[in-house]
Design a protein around this motif. Structure first.
Motif, PDB file in Angstrom:
ATOM      1  N   SER A 234       0.831  -1.203   0.000  1.00 24.43           N
ATOM      2  CA  SER A 234       0.000   0.000   0.000  1.00 24.43           C
ATOM      3  C   SER A 234       0.866   1.253   0.000  1.00 24.43           C
ATOM      4  O   SER A 234       0.585   2.230  -0.706  1.00 24.43           O
ATOM      5  CB  SER A 234      -0.920  -0.008   1.232  1.00 24.43           C
ATOM      6  N   LEU A 235       1.934   1.228   0.787  1.00 23.05           N
ATOM      7  CA  LEU A 235       2.858   2.365   0.844  1.00 23.05           C
ATOM      8  C   LEU A 235       3.505   2.609  -0.518  1.00 23.05           C
ATOM      9  O   LEU A 235       3.578   3.748  -0.997  1.00 23.05           O
ATOM     10  CB  LEU A 235       3.922   2.094   1.910  1.00 23.05           C
ATOM     11  N   LEU A 236       3.956   1.541  -1.175  1.00 25.50           N
ATOM     12  CA  LEU A 236       4.623   1.676  -2.471  1.00 25.50           C
ATOM     13  C   LEU A 236       3.656   2.172  -3.550  1.00 25.50           C
ATOM     14  O   LEU A 236       3.983   3.057  -4.349  1.00 25.50           O
ATOM     15  CB  LEU A 236       5.227   0.335  -2.892  1.00 25.50           C
ATOM     16  N   LEU A 237       2.460   1.578  -3.590  1.00 20.98           N
ATOM     17  CA  LEU A 237       1.485   1.990  -4.603  1.00 20.98           C
ATOM     18  C   LEU A 237       1.112   3.459  -4.440  1.00 20.98           C
ATOM     19  O   LEU A 237       0.980   4.191  -5.427  1.00 20.98           O
ATOM     20  CB  LEU A 237       0.232   1.115  -4.506  1.00 20.98           C
ATOM     21  N   SER A 238       0.952   3.895  -3.205  1.00 17.95           N
ATOM     22  CA  SER A 238       0.606   5.296  -2.965  1.00 17.95           C
ATOM     23  C   SER A 238       1.736   6.223  -3.402  1.00 17.95           C
ATOM     24  O   SER A 238       1.482   7.290  -3.982  1.00 17.95           O
ATOM     25  CB  SER A 238       0.303   5.515  -1.480  1.00 17.95           C
ATOM     26  N   PHE A 239       2.976   5.819  -3.138  1.00 17.18           N
ATOM     27  CA  PHE A 239       4.119   6.648  -3.536  1.00 17.18           C
ATOM     28  C   PHE A 239       4.203   6.779  -5.057  1.00 17.18           C
ATOM     29  O   PHE A 239       4.394   7.881  -5.594  1.00 17.18           O
ATOM     30  CB  PHE A 239       5.407   6.035  -2.979  1.00 17.18           C
ATOM     31  N   VAL A 240       4.036   5.663  -5.770  1.00 16.09           N
ATOM     32  CA  VAL A 240       4.105   5.696  -7.230  1.00 16.09           C
ATOM     33  C   VAL A 240       2.962   6.514  -7.810  1.00 16.09           C
ATOM     34  O   VAL A 240       3.150   7.305  -8.750  1.00 16.09           O
ATOM     35  CB  VAL A 240       4.100   4.259  -7.795  1.00 16.09           C
ATOM     36  N   ARG A 241       1.771   6.359  -7.278  1.00 19.67           N
ATOM     37  CA  ARG A 241       0.628   7.123  -7.786  1.00 19.67           C
ATOM     38  C   ARG A 241       0.798   8.612  -7.512  1.00 19.67           C
ATOM     39  O   ARG A 241       0.391   9.447  -8.315  1.00 19.67           O
ATOM     40  CB  ARG A 241      -0.663   6.605  -7.150  1.00 19.67           C
ATOM     41  N   SER A 242       1.408   8.943  -6.376  1.00 21.63           N
ATOM     42  CA  SER A 242       1.651  10.349  -6.073  1.00 21.63           C
ATOM     43  C   SER A 242       2.657  10.954  -7.046  1.00 21.63           C
ATOM     44  O   SER A 242       2.495  12.098  -7.483  1.00 21.63           O
ATOM     45  CB  SER A 242       2.161  10.494  -4.636  1.00 21.63           C
ATOM     46  N   LEU A 243       3.696  10.203  -7.396  1.00 21.15           N
ATOM     47  CA  LEU A 243       4.685  10.697  -8.341  1.00 21.15           C
ATOM     48  C   LEU A 243       4.064  11.044  -9.691  1.00 21.15           C
ATOM     49  O   LEU A 243       4.450  12.018 -10.337  1.00 21.15           O
ATOM     50  CB  LEU A 243       5.796   9.663  -8.545  1.00 21.15           C
ATOM     51  N   SER A 244       3.101  10.239 -10.136  1.00 17.37           N
ATOM     52  CA  SER A 244       2.524  10.426 -11.469  1.00 17.37           C
ATOM     53  C   SER A 244       1.286  11.307 -11.480  1.00 17.37           C
ATOM     54  O   SER A 244       0.725  11.557 -12.549  1.00 17.37           O
ATOM     55  CB  SER A 244       2.176   9.056 -12.070  1.00 17.37           C
ATOM     56  N   ASP A 245       0.840  11.800 -10.333  1.00 14.25           N
ATOM     57  CA  ASP A 245      -0.369  12.624 -10.262  1.00 14.25           C
ATOM     58  C   ASP A 245      -0.030  14.065 -10.666  1.00 14.25           C
ATOM     59  O   ASP A 245       0.755  14.738 -10.008  1.00 14.25           O
ATOM     60  CB  ASP A 245      -0.930  12.592  -8.842  1.00 14.25           C
ATOM     61  N   TYR A 246      -0.623  14.508 -11.758  1.00 10.11           N
ATOM     62  CA  TYR A 246      -0.398  15.876 -12.213  1.00 10.11           C
ATOM     63  C   TYR A 246      -1.595  16.778 -11.928  1.00 10.11           C
ATOM     64  O   TYR A 246      -1.447  17.996 -11.790  1.00 10.11           O
ATOM     65  CB  TYR A 246      -0.116  15.890 -13.723  1.00 10.11           C
ATOM     66  N   GLY A 247      -2.798  16.194 -11.855  1.00 10.44           N
ATOM     67  CA  GLY A 247      -4.014  16.993 -11.733  1.00 10.44           C
ATOM     68  C   GLY A 247      -4.121  17.727 -10.414  1.00 10.44           C
ATOM     69  O   GLY A 247      -4.445  18.925 -10.381  1.00 10.44           O
ATOM     70  N   THR A 248      -3.849  17.035  -9.310  1.00  5.89           N
ATOM     71  CA  THR A 248      -3.975  17.662  -7.997  1.00  5.89           C
ATOM     72  C   THR A 248      -3.015  18.832  -7.814  1.00  5.89           C
ATOM     73  O   THR A 248      -3.437  19.915  -7.379  1.00  5.89           O
ATOM     74  CB  THR A 248      -3.766  16.612  -6.888  1.00  5.89           C
ATOM     75  N   PRO A 249      -1.704  18.706  -8.145  1.00  5.67           N
ATOM     76  CA  PRO A 249      -0.831  19.885  -8.024  1.00  5.67           C
ATOM     77  C   PRO A 249      -1.224  21.025  -8.967  1.00  5.67           C
ATOM     78  O   PRO A 249      -1.090  22.197  -8.600  1.00  5.67           O
ATOM     79  CB  PRO A 249       0.558  19.328  -8.384  1.00  5.67           C
TER      80      PRO A 249
END
Length: 581
Positions: A234-249
């Motif tokens: 869960s920690l790893l998946l969240s980190f990877v998804r955060s890296l690729s999230d462009y919409g929220t920033p």
């Protein structure tokens, strides 16, 4: 009468020739093809396999190779690392911002996910059903919804901050990004952890209880250690998804920028493919490393739970008797569900409210304005999603069968290539398609084909894993028996394998449809401006501040996805009832 019999025999002979069934005469097999002999059935079988492997190489491996080659090119056919040097020197702060946000979001999300999973696993009755229904809604909601609700609830004129508490503060900063990412990633991780909890050996819990262990000790010394690999996943998946999230920033980051949001701005604002490719390679390397660590942890989790013989629907543990740990888990879970109720309540209501001098009243003006904008956008989104669902599900079923059962040469390589889209950030996969299909002989940019292909192969890894898991439930002896009775490869596939994968078909169809309706990152650079999808109308509305229309678009998408999923399950349930009766 004789003519009818002759026609019947002719049709049977033609069918047997097509599907590789040897001709039988007088109870003995005659004309059985020699080993290695080519028949129409074997030729078609090889053609299907070549089409599957060719599509994987063309639509997955080639775009990734194009990104790597473009990032190392100087625009004149030469080799250079200038793009990497420029990204490191000019955008180093964005890289550290991405890592900072990713770590904090992953930690906060993992805390919420673990608490929510344990809370749901220990519930029963209507409470558990309500919590699972809320998780389902959050799973099928489009992106940018969390950012939209965040602005409406906690913005300068937010319903909670300004109207309820009487304060006005700036929500556009890195903490808003961290908070929204943490909440958005919880549902998927919670469902993953709930699945792990459902495999725990009840005998271990009973043994600990019989030995005098208190509920708090059982939670600390038995349940949490067995969940350990899943928590790390869960920690790893969240980190990877955060890296690729462009919409929220982009929406609520303000002046705070991450590398993913900078990739979006570089492509939309400057069309700098070399720099964007180099930025994506910086995201790709940690994503690949995290993925292989994820696979190792999942195998470890399966080994820890493989001793379980009995499955349980409810974790036999009372949180009220777990002391401080139980209180914290219940409080964190209730806080999460309360935020989800506020978030989606805000989304569903905001489209039907108007403010006049601070007083809200009901209105349908926003609804009428929504349908005046472009009614074909929603229809196009549904049509695209249905095409991807049907074609993608059939592709995943065939690919899983050939990889798992046929044991084709190089299957490990092709399986790894097919899994690449799961590791890649969405923007990276989209840029790869621009570079790969923007010139002859296969120019697809600006067409619907490139969008559909990107959706299909981006979702293929998960769909393939669903089919592979279902395929393990089909006995290998059943397939061998069909072959021993004379069935050819295609006949076995048609009459044995595909009917046995009906449950997987439903799961893949539902997953592909919901993902296609809500996907954004992978296809944002591929959409023709004149043929946008509903999710990008939502993004435009949020970005321009038209929150009422954005709320309505999000609500319509959620309702459509839930309706299609409900209809698919209803059809399957009725079909199962007819087969039983």
């Amino acid at each position: 009468m004789n003519n009818r019999g002759n026609n019947t025999r002719e049709r049977a002979s033609l069918r047997d020739a097509l599907f590789g069934v040897p001709h039988r005469s007088g109870g003995a097999v005659s004309g059985e093809p020699r080993k290695g002999a080519l028949t129409v059935s074997s030729i078609l079988d090889k053609v299907i396999l070549l089409l599957l492997l060719g599509a994987i190489c063309l639509f997955v491996l080639w775009p990734v190779a194009c990104i790597l080659l473009r990032s190392l090119g100087d625009g004149e056919g030469g080799f250079t690392l200038a793009a990497y040097a420029e990204v490191w020197s000019r955008y180093r702060e964005n890289l550290w911002n991405s890592v900072f946000v990713g770590i904090l979001s992953a930690l906060a999300c993992t805390v919420f996910s673990t608490a929510t999973a344990i809370f749901i696993a220990t519930r029963r009755g209507w409470v558990k059903m309500a919590c699972m229904a809320l998780l389902l809604i959050t799973m099928v909601s489009p992106p940018f919804v969390s950012s939209l609700a965040y602005i409406q609830l906690y913005g300068r004129r937010g319903w909670i901050t300004y109207r309820l508490l009487g304060i006005s503060w700036d929500p556009y900063n890195c903490w808003g990004v961290i908070w929204m990412q943490s909440i958005s990633f919880v549902p998927l991780n919670a469902l993953l952890l709930i699945g792990i909890l459902s495999k725990l050996d009840t005998g271990s819990l009973r043994a600990a209880r019989d030995l005098g262990a208190k509920p708090a000790a059982i939670l600390r010394d038995v349940v949490l250690p067995l969940m350990g690999p899943g928590i790390l996943v869960s920690l790893l998946l969240s980190f990877v998804r955060s890296l690729s999230d462009y919409g929220t920033p982009v929406i609520i980051g303000g002046r705070f920028s991450t590398i993913a949001s900078e990739i979006y701005l570089q492509l939309v604002g400057y069309s700098d493919l070399e720099k964007s490719s180099a930025m994506n390679m910086f995201l790709l390397l940690p994503a690949i490393a995290a993925f292989f660590l994820y696979r190792y942890l999942m195998r470890r989790s399966d080994k820890l739970s493989e001793g379980s013989r009995a499955r349980q629907g409810r974790l036999e543990l009372s949180l009220s008797r777990c002391g401080l740990a139980g209180v914290v888990i219940a409080a964190v879970s209730i806080l999460f569900f309360l935020m989800m109720v506020l978030q989606y309540g805000c989304i569903f209501l905001a489209g039907f409210l108007k403010s006049t001098k601070g007083v809200y009243s009901f209105t349908l003006r926003n609804w009428e304005e929504l349908w005046r904008l472009d009614t074909t956008t929603m229809v196009r989104s549904v049509v695209y999603a249905l095409i991807v669902s049907l074609v993608g599900t059939l592709f995943a079923m065939l690919f899983a069968y050939y990889m798992e059962r046929r044991r084709v040469p190089g299957r490990s390589f092709f399986d790894c290539v097919a899994t690449l889209p799961y590791m890649l950030p969405g923007t990276c996969f989209g840029i790869g398609y621009i570079l790969a299909f923007n010139h002859e002989p296969l120019k697809l940019t600006g067409t619907a084909v490139i969008v559909l292909a990107n959706m299909l192969f981006k979702q293929l890894p998960t769909a393939t894993k669903i089919c592979s898991a279902s395929l393990t439930q089909v006995p290998l002896a059943l397939e061998r028996s069909a072959r021993d009775l004379g069935g050819g490869q295609l006949a076995v596939l048609r009459d044995v394998i595909l009917p046995s994968l009906r449950p997987a078909f439903l799961s893949c169809f539902v997953y592909n449809f919901s993902s296609s309706m809500t996907t954004a990152g992978a296809i944002i650079f591929l959409i023709n401006p004149g043929k946008k999808l509903a999710v990008f109308k939502l993004f435009d509305a949020v970005y321009t501040g038209d929150y009422a229309v954005a709320s309505l678009i999000a609500s319509v998408i959620i309702v459509i996805v839930l309706a299609v999923e409900g209809l698919a399950y209803l059809i399957t349930w009725k079909g199962g009832m007819r087969r039983v009766s």
